[in-house]
Write an enzyme that holds these catalytic residues in place. Structure first.
Site, PDB file in Angstrom:
ATOM      1  N   CYS A 112      21.809 -10.944  -7.102  1.00  9.11           N
ATOM      2  CA  CYS A 112      21.902 -10.156  -6.957  1.00  9.11           C
ATOM      3  C   CYS A 112      21.029  -9.103  -7.374  1.00  9.11           C
ATOM      4  O   CYS A 112      21.130  -7.569  -6.746  1.00  9.11           O
ATOM      5  CB  CYS A 112      23.796  -9.449  -8.123  1.00  9.11           C
ATOM      6  SG  CYS A 112      24.915 -10.590  -8.218  1.00  9.11           S
ATOM      7  N   HIS A 234      23.673  -2.154  -8.319  1.00 12.34           N
ATOM      8  CA  HIS A 234      24.398  -3.476  -7.456  1.00 12.34           C
ATOM      9  C   HIS A 234      25.492  -2.675  -8.277  1.00 12.34           C
ATOM     10  O   HIS A 234      25.574  -2.410  -9.543  1.00 12.34           O
ATOM     11  CB  HIS A 234      23.940  -4.725  -8.215  1.00 12.34           C
ATOM     12  CG  HIS A 234      24.360  -6.078  -8.395  1.00 12.34           C
ATOM     13  ND1 HIS A 234      24.639  -5.558  -7.209  1.00 12.34           N
ATOM     14  CD2 HIS A 234      24.804  -6.443  -9.019  1.00 12.34           C
ATOM     15  CE1 HIS A 234      25.931  -6.957  -7.376  1.00 12.34           C
ATOM     16  NE2 HIS A 234      25.501  -7.158  -8.845  1.00 12.34           N
ATOM     17  N   ASN A 264      32.677  -7.001  -6.340  1.00 17.62           N
ATOM     18  CA  ASN A 264      30.845  -7.445  -6.288  1.00 17.62           C
ATOM     19  C   ASN A 264      30.357  -8.312  -5.119  1.00 17.62           C
ATOM     20  O   ASN A 264      31.096  -9.214  -5.007  1.00 17.62           O
ATOM     21  CB  ASN A 264      30.832  -8.149  -7.234  1.00 17.62           C
ATOM     22  CG  ASN A 264      28.741  -8.815  -7.441  1.00 17.62           C
ATOM     23  OD1 ASN A 264      28.320  -8.704  -6.870  1.00 17.62           O
ATOM     24  ND2 ASN A 264      28.977  -9.144  -8.856  1.00 17.62           N
TER      25      ASN A 264
END
Ligand code: COA
Length: 307
Positions: A112, A234, A264
């Protein structure tokens, strides 16, 4: 020297699974997921490969800055943890598809943190005078490595791809990247298996490391918080973003979010958000942004970027 965003693109799967759909698969509820994460839906790709998704996002990004020819792209970096092929790299296949014949290409795996690490890598090449323009793509098919029987993790993830064309500009930049491999067990995915996560540990790590990373970049850039237009974090969990905003003492309005729609999407989350903001006119020329990524590794990083 820093990076200037001159084009963006995205590839968004059309299949949408809302929280109620997940409640049919595991013991959970729309209310629990929204309250703990802010996520309402995620997009799932069942047909296209990660490479096809990356190419679509890249083509759209190139179309959005039509004044730049593909031959002027000096580097293509694709970040992904969930792609089908080992070789050739996704980035080389993107190069062939868009005709960026002068670009060097490689794939980068930093989970990520991927998009921020790729952007920082491009900045380093730009500062060495090696390249003037770069294409960075984050593409993930996390649905293929999600354990859809594990309610503590499957509620979080989704698929998508986002791309940004970055041009080197004279303004001074600032960046940071860090890793702590000794804590890698917090978020793993053994080969051929699925994501395993200690959610609470990841949460604590994120809310501590991200504000530190952002403060480090602000200090290096000698930039006052008031002069930052947006913090592009993020998109992991609404509560993480809210906690970072609070710790920085910045209004939540400066932290745009789209995790309600996509969940996500790992390395794709930052470019997907950038594309949404860029196309809706929310990033006028001269906008000053701080991007921050964090995740498996453990890894985290932040960087200044302008528009
Ligand atoms: N639906 C309903 N209940 C659930 C659930 C779900 N999907 N997942 C877990 N629970 C239960 C747990 O079993 C636990 O029950 P118990 O108290 O009876 O034992 C309870 O809810 C609380 O679990 P907990 O793990 O403490 O919840 P949490 O508030 O920490 O939220 C996450 C869990 C995963 C949402 C949260 O930790 C998180 O988002 N962490 C960061 C993860 C992340 O961002 N990862 C990617 C980083 S790049």
């Amino acid at each position: 020297m820093t990076g200037r965003i001159i084009g963006t693109g995205a590839c968004i799967p059309t299949l949408v699974w809302d929280n109620n759909k997940l409640a049919e698969m595991v013991e959970t509820s729309d209310e629990w997921i929204r309250e703990r994460t802010g996520i309402a839906r995620r997009h799932i790709e069942k047909e296209r490969t990660a490479t096809e998704m990356a190419i679509e996002a890249a083509q759209k990004a190139m179309e959005s800055c039509a004044e730049l020819k593909a031959e002027e792209i000096g580097a293509i970096i694709v970040c992904s943890i969930a792609q089908e092929e080992v070789l050739p790299s996704v980035s080389c296949q993107v190069q062939a598809a868009i005709g960026a014949e002068n670009a060097f290409c490689f794939d980068l795996k930093a989970a990520c943190s991927g998009f921020v690490f790729a952007y920082n890598t491009c900045l380093a090449y730009m500062n060495m005078g090696l390249i003037k323009n770069a294409l960075i793509i984050g593409v993930e098919k996390l649905s293929t490595i999600t354990d859809w029987t594990d309610r503590s993790s499957c509620i979080l993830f989704g698929d998508g791809a986002g791309a940004a064309v970055i041009n080197a500009c004279e303004e001074e930049g600032a960046m940071m990247m860090k890793c702590d491999g000794s804590r890698g067990e917090v978020l793993t995915c053994p080969a051929g298996s699925t994501l395993l996560m200690n959610g609470q540990e990841v949460f604590k790590f994120a809310v501590r490391s991200v504000p530190e990373a952002i403060n480090e970049v602000l200090a290096k850039k000698m930039l006052a918080k008031e002069d930052v237009d947006y913090y592009i974090l993020h998109q992991a969990n609404r509560r993480i973003v809210e906690s970072v905003a609070k710790r920085l003492g910045e209004p939540i309005e400066k932290f745009p979010m789209n995790l309600e729609e996509y969940g996500n999407t790992s390395s794709a989350s930052i470019p997907l958000l950038l594309d949404e903001l860029y196309r809706s006119g929310k990033l006028p020329k001269g906008s000053r942004l701080i991007m921050a990524g964090f995740g498996a590794g453990l890894s985290w990083g932040a960087s200044y970027v302008t528009v």
